[in-house]
Design a protein around this motif. Structure first.
Motif, short mmCIF file in Angstrom:
data_model
loop_
_atom_site.label_atom_id
_atom_site.label_comp_id
_atom_site.label_asym_id
_atom_site.label_seq_id
_atom_site.Cartn_x
_atom_site.Cartn_y
_atom_site.Cartn_z
N ILE A 111 21.64 45.69 39.19
CA ILE A 111 22.05 47.09 39.10
C ILE A 111 23.48 47.25 39.59
O ILE A 111 23.99 46.42 40.35
N LYS A 112 24.13 48.29 39.14
CA LYS A 112 25.46 48.64 39.61
C LYS A 112 25.58 50.15 39.66
O LYS A 112 25.22 50.83 38.71
N GLU A 113 26.10 50.67 40.75
CA GLU A 113 26.22 52.11 40.92
C GLU A 113 27.31 52.68 40.01
O GLU A 113 28.37 52.10 39.86
N ILE A 114 27.03 53.83 39.38
CA ILE A 114 28.02 54.54 38.57
C ILE A 114 28.82 55.46 39.47
O ILE A 114 28.25 56.31 40.16
N ASN A 115 30.12 55.27 39.49
CA ASN A 115 31.01 56.16 40.23
C ASN A 115 32.32 56.27 39.46
O ASN A 115 33.03 55.28 39.29
N CYS A 116 32.62 57.46 38.98
CA CYS A 116 33.84 57.67 38.17
C CYS A 116 35.10 57.73 39.01
O CYS A 116 36.20 57.62 38.47
N GLY A 117 34.97 57.89 40.31
CA GLY A 117 36.14 57.95 41.17
C GLY A 117 36.97 59.22 40.95
O GLY A 117 36.58 60.12 40.20
N SER A 118 38.10 59.28 41.60
CA SER A 118 38.98 60.45 41.47
C SER A 118 39.65 60.45 40.11
O SER A 118 40.15 59.42 39.67
N PRO A 119 39.68 61.57 39.41
CA PRO A 119 40.36 61.63 38.12
C PRO A 119 41.88 61.63 38.23
O PRO A 119 42.58 61.52 37.22
N SER A 179 29.73 60.67 41.35
CA SER A 179 28.77 59.75 40.73
C SER A 179 28.25 60.33 39.43
O SER A 179 28.68 61.41 38.99
N LEU A 180 27.32 59.61 38.80
CA LEU A 180 26.76 60.01 37.52
C LEU A 180 26.26 61.45 37.56
O LEU A 180 25.54 61.84 38.50
N LEU A 231 17.15 56.47 39.66
CA LEU A 231 18.34 56.66 40.50
C LEU A 231 19.46 57.16 39.61
O LEU A 231 19.80 56.51 38.63
N PRO A 232 20.06 58.33 39.88
CA PRO A 232 21.08 58.89 38.98
C PRO A 232 22.37 58.11 39.00
O PRO A 232 23.23 58.31 38.15
N SER A 233 22.58 57.24 39.97
CA SER A 233 23.86 56.55 40.08
C SER A 233 23.79 55.09 39.67
O SER A 233 24.56 54.27 40.11
#
Length: 402
Positions: free
Chosen positions: A164-172, A188-189, A140-142
């Motif tokens: 597990i925890k989802e990767i999400n960088c959010g708005s820059p 996401s990732l 899973l990429p995220s």
């Protein structure tokens, strides 16, 4: 005789009274130049920034006023297979680490105390049991973290624990004078975004950024810097562009002034910086680059050589000024003719009844007659009475002051 020039007065440097930070106080004895103030925080608060500031020559305290931040160690983290007792996280707060039944405690201490530096006295421990590791692959990429896949021997058959925890960088963030592309496709990732600037804006930084496995963007938000409008320069011309044109951030103007004018900012060229000029281009009347020629046997006093400033001529003792007493700097040149310093002499003082007037020379004294001319400044005479007479009133001599 007098001094010519501006009056100067020196006053001691004094800085303003420093304010107390919220939840703290400032300690000082004087506010004079080079004095130091010290900041302290109330109990339960820690200082953020420098604890001292110094009074500078510009009458300002160096640096920024520090802040007093409440000491709070925050939540130490998640204790998997266990829990944390205690809800307070401020100074000297105590928490306890507990493991579920059947789990083994692995750590330095079962409790931790919040310290003055805002950290817990003990690291987060671990709670574990007897496990048999299983190979486990997640595509899973995220996913930010996969702790482990396991089967616990004292649990039911084939029990699997996966955290597990989802990767999400959010708005820059918001990009002034520009916009972001590809944000609608995800943050996401491995997702990427593109930074764009409005027309005539200059992008400073990277134009793309990628979401990384630690939940942060690979590149920070850039800047879109505004252009500048080229001004119309009175008594001058811009050589490398035209007035009213838009030029990009970082553009430097090449300005030439008319004859008898010069650049007000010296040799440093005006540079466009995010919509404003670092120095506004202006041509001012030229300064006088050289001092006025002084007359022989005289001096010239020049407080300043800017356009419109005046200089004054003066002669040495024994000389008289003939010609203008002052000259003015006009567009790079001193006005008027140079005066002359003409030597002046003392007239014959006259005779003394029943006495003589003696002129003092290098070899002695001799009779001063009316045909002797050009007696210069600082020459001296003496009075001598004939035999049988004496000087009744007045000084015994005199000095020529021309």
């Amino acid at each position: 005789m007098q001094w010519f020039g501006p009056k100067i007065k020196c006053s001691p440097v004094q800085c303003d009274t420093p304010d107390n930070p919220e939840n703290g106080k400032v300690i000082y004895t004087t506010k004079s130049y080079n004095s130091v103030v010290t900041y302290e925080c109330d109990y339960g608060f820690m200082i953020v920034g420098s604890s001292t500031r110094r009074c500078g020559a510009d009458k300002k305290w160096t640096g920024d006023k520090p802040k007093c931040k409440e000491i709070n160690c925050g939540i130490p983290g998640i204790l998997y297979n266990g829990w944390i007792e205690g809800s307070k996280t401020n100074l000297y707060a105590v928490i306890k680490f507990r493991c579920f039944d059947g789990m083994t405690f692995d750590g330095k201490s079962e409790k931790a105390v919040c310290r003055f530096n805002g950290t817990w006295s003990e690291p987060l421990p671990q709670c574990y049991g007897s496990f048999i590791m299983h190979e486990f692959l997640v595509l899973l990429p995220s996913l930010l973290t996969i702790f482990f896949s396991l089967r616990q021997t004292n649990m039911t058959r084939d029990t699997i624990i996966v955290v597990i925890k989802e990767i999400n960088c959010g708005s820059p963030g918001h990009l002034p004078n520009g916009w972001l592309e590809n944000v609608d496709k995800g943050t996401s990732l491995a997702d990427s975004i593109i930074f764009r600037c409005l027309p005539n804006m200059t992008l400073e930084g990277d134009d793309t950024s990628v979401c990384q496995s630690d939940g942060t963007w690979s590149k920070p938000l850039p800047k879109c810097l505004a252009p500048c409008i080229v001004p119309t320069i009175e008594h001058g011309v811009v050589n490398n562009t035209k007035p009213r044109e838009k030029v990009l951030h970082g553009f430097q103007l090449n300005v030439t002034c008319d004859d008898t004018f010069e650049l007000a900012f010296g040799s440093v060229p005006p540079t466009c910086f995010n919509g404003t000029w670092s120095r506004y281009p202006r041509c001012k009347p030229a300064r006088c680059k050289e001092l006025p020629e002084r007359p022989r046997h005289g001096i010239v006093i020049v407080p300043k050589s800017d356009h419109g400033m005046k200089a004054r001529y003066r002669c040495k003792d024994g000389y008289k000024l003939e010609g203008p007493e002052r000259t003015e700097c006009r567009f790079g040149n001193w006005t008027g003719e140079k005066p002359i310093c003409k030597e002046v002499y003392c007239p014959f003082p006259g005779t003394v009844p029943y006495g003589r007037v003696l002129l003092v020379g290098n070899m002695g004294m001799y009779d001063y007659r009316d045909y002797v001319q050009k007696v210069k400044n600082n020459r001296q005479i003496r009075y001598k009475c004939d035999r049988g007479f004496y000087l009744v009133d007045g000084p015994p001599g005199a000095t020529c002051v021309a």
